[in-house]
Design an enzyme around this catalytic site. Structure first.
Site, short mmCIF file in Angstrom:
data_model
loop_
_atom_site.label_atom_id
_atom_site.label_comp_id
_atom_site.label_asym_id
_atom_site.label_seq_id
_atom_site.Cartn_x
_atom_site.Cartn_y
_atom_site.Cartn_z
N GLU A 124 0.86 -1.20 0.00
CA GLU A 124 0.00 0.00 0.00
C GLU A 124 0.89 1.24 0.00
O GLU A 124 1.49 1.60 1.01
CB GLU A 124 -0.92 0.01 1.22
CG GLU A 124 -1.93 1.16 1.16
CD GLU A 124 -2.83 1.24 2.38
OE1 GLU A 124 -3.89 1.85 2.27
OE2 GLU A 124 -2.48 0.68 3.43
N GLN A 136 -1.31 8.22 5.50
CA GLN A 136 -0.04 7.81 4.88
C GLN A 136 0.97 8.97 4.95
O GLN A 136 0.63 10.12 4.66
CB GLN A 136 -0.28 7.44 3.41
CG GLN A 136 -1.27 6.31 3.22
CD GLN A 136 -0.63 4.94 3.32
OE1 GLN A 136 0.56 4.77 3.09
NE2 GLN A 136 -1.44 3.96 3.66
N HIS A 211 -10.16 -0.09 0.47
CA HIS A 211 -11.08 0.43 1.50
C HIS A 211 -12.06 1.48 0.92
O HIS A 211 -11.95 2.67 1.17
CB HIS A 211 -10.37 0.95 2.74
CG HIS A 211 -9.14 1.79 2.56
ND1 HIS A 211 -9.09 2.89 1.73
CD2 HIS A 211 -7.92 1.69 3.13
CE1 HIS A 211 -7.90 3.44 1.80
NE2 HIS A 211 -7.16 2.73 2.64
N GLY A 215 -10.35 7.34 1.65
CA GLY A 215 -9.16 7.61 0.85
C GLY A 215 -9.44 7.65 -0.64
O GLY A 215 -8.58 7.23 -1.43
N HIS A 246 -15.44 3.45 10.15
CA HIS A 246 -14.88 3.95 8.89
C HIS A 246 -15.99 4.28 7.90
O HIS A 246 -15.85 5.19 7.07
CB HIS A 246 -13.94 2.91 8.27
CG HIS A 246 -12.54 2.95 8.80
ND1 HIS A 246 -12.20 2.41 10.01
CD2 HIS A 246 -11.40 3.47 8.28
CE1 HIS A 246 -10.90 2.60 10.22
NE2 HIS A 246 -10.39 3.24 9.18
N ASP A 269 -7.87 -3.59 7.90
CA ASP A 269 -6.96 -2.43 7.87
C ASP A 269 -6.42 -2.18 9.28
O ASP A 269 -6.25 -1.05 9.71
CB ASP A 269 -7.66 -1.19 7.33
CG ASP A 269 -6.69 -0.09 6.91
OD1 ASP A 269 -5.47 -0.35 6.88
OD2 ASP A 269 -7.15 1.03 6.62
N ILE A 305 -8.19 9.67 10.72
CA ILE A 305 -8.31 8.23 10.93
C ILE A 305 -7.13 7.52 10.27
O ILE A 305 -6.81 7.76 9.11
CB ILE A 305 -9.63 7.70 10.34
CG1 ILE A 305 -10.83 8.24 11.14
CG2 ILE A 305 -9.66 6.18 10.37
CD1 ILE A 305 -12.17 7.83 10.59
N GLY A 307 -6.50 3.93 10.79
CA GLY A 307 -6.70 2.51 10.62
C GLY A 307 -7.59 1.99 11.73
O GLY A 307 -8.18 2.77 12.47
#
Length: 379
Positions: A124, A136, A211, A215, A246, A269, A305, A307
């Protein structure tokens, strides 16, 4: 060994059956009571083992750590939630960190381990979009590069099986095409792609989305975005995090209603903080994270958020009992759908003669009473 239950999942329904297991494989599926059973699970549900294609870690370990004992401990313990195979998942980081992480997974696979089966690596990042990077690390995001990916795959000894990338930054869709031809699942995620850009990526080798809802460009009736593509393109896979945080429970139901039962994939995740004591200090990609009362992990600095701490058996319960997704569709998202996506459905994802004896025994409350990984008891 013979195990039996009045409720064994077979052909989309629960049936009284026996499973005869030899050398890690289901040798035969027999009528209930035909042979003397070594284990009789009564009316508890026997289902195929869960497959998690997107999980970064647990028990204090993260794939990016590159530590063999941490990886071994995670893989040994994860059957506690019914997971019998998985893809350890990296997070965007600098090349030296990613290279070490990939080498670690490859070496552990070669040297041996106990517990769930490592089916490869989910890579990822770092080929993501800045606006939709989520948690990220921005300093490590890079443009897609076939040459660089080949180096990463070399470090992984060919075990990168799944990659998340932002197709709008993949010039000429070169990496998408390369991975598609090389048998690596290309999943669109952490991306600002438009609906049309998503269609082109799928036409050039992409076969999944990472997901869904999170994202990625959201749905609008005039600009469907990646979410719209996930709903409309029904014959590509799409991960979904089923913790009820999520994505709203109604959004989970909407997704399964639109996607159908064959292409939705449940993922956790999960991060290193899963199954850890509250209050500890943890990080993701070098950035501090904390876990709230809702179980979500967030970046400490921004609150983004980062994960989950979700367990697969709990995700299944949330899907069925709270999001009101039919049981067969919810279970398929944990079992046969990820197996098909990874092209291992010739040996995983269902309870059938000739298949790996990856088996989970569930209580009526979705507690995992026993897990068998290739025929070996884990709990």
């Amino acid at each position: 060994m013979v195990i039996q239950s009045e409720r064994v999942w077979m052909a989309g329904q629960f049936v009284p059956l026996q499973l005869e297991i030899q050398s890690g494989v289901i040798q035969a599926v027999l009528p209930y009571g035909e042979k003397e059973a070594d284990e009789d699970y009564g009316s508890y549900r026997i289902v195929p083992g869960f497959i998690d294609v997107h999980t970064h870690g647990a028990y204090g370990f993260d794939t990016n750590d590159g530590e063999p004992e941490g990886l071994r401990n995670w893989i040994k313990r994860v059957p506690e939630e019914g997971v019998t195979s998985l893809l350890p998942t990296t997070v965007t980081q600098m090349p030296d960190v990613l290279t070490a992480a990939l080498k670690n997974v490859a070496e552990v696979m070669e040297e041996g381990y106990e517990g769930a089966e490592i089916l490869g690596v989910h890579f990822e990042g770092p080929y993501l979009d800045m606006d939709y990077k989520g948690a990220q690390p921005p300093e490590a995001i890079a443009p897609p590069s076939v040459a660089q990916f080949q180096e990463y795959q070399k470090a992984a000894k060919g075990m990168i099986r799944y990659i998340t990338l932002a197709p709008e930054h993949d010039e000429g869709l070169s990496l998408t095409k390369y991975c598609g031809k090389a048998g690596v699942v290309v999943s669109l995620g952490h991306s600002s792609a438009t609906y049309d850009q998503a269609l082109l990526a799928v036409a050039n080798g992409a076969s999944s989305m990472t997901h869904v809802y999170n994202g990625m460009t959201p749905f609008s009736h005039r600009a469907p975005g990646l979410v719209g593509a996930a709903l409309r393109i029904r014959d590509i896979y799409g991960e979904i995090i089923c913790d009820g945080c999520h994505s709203h429970l109604a959004a989970l139901n909407n997704y399964f209603t639109a996607k159908g039962r064959d292409f939705a994939i449940m993922v956790t995740d999960s991060l290193r903080v899963k199954s850890c004591e509250p209050g500890g200090r943890y990080d993701l990609g070098g950035h501090a994270i904390e876990v709230g009362k809702d179980g979500l992990a967030r970046l400490k600095e921004s609150g983004t958020i980062a994960g989950s701490t979700l367990k697969m058996n709990i995700g299944l319960k949330i899907l069925v009992e709270n999001a009101l997704v039919p049981f067969d569709a919810a279970l398929g998202a944990c079992t046969i759908n990820p197996a098909r996506c990874l092209r291992v459905d010739d040996r995983k994802g269902k309870l059938s003669a000739g298949y790996d004896a990856d088996i989970v025994v569930l209580s009526n409350e979705y507690d995992v009473l026993q897990t068998y990984c290739r025929g070996t008891r884990q709990i």
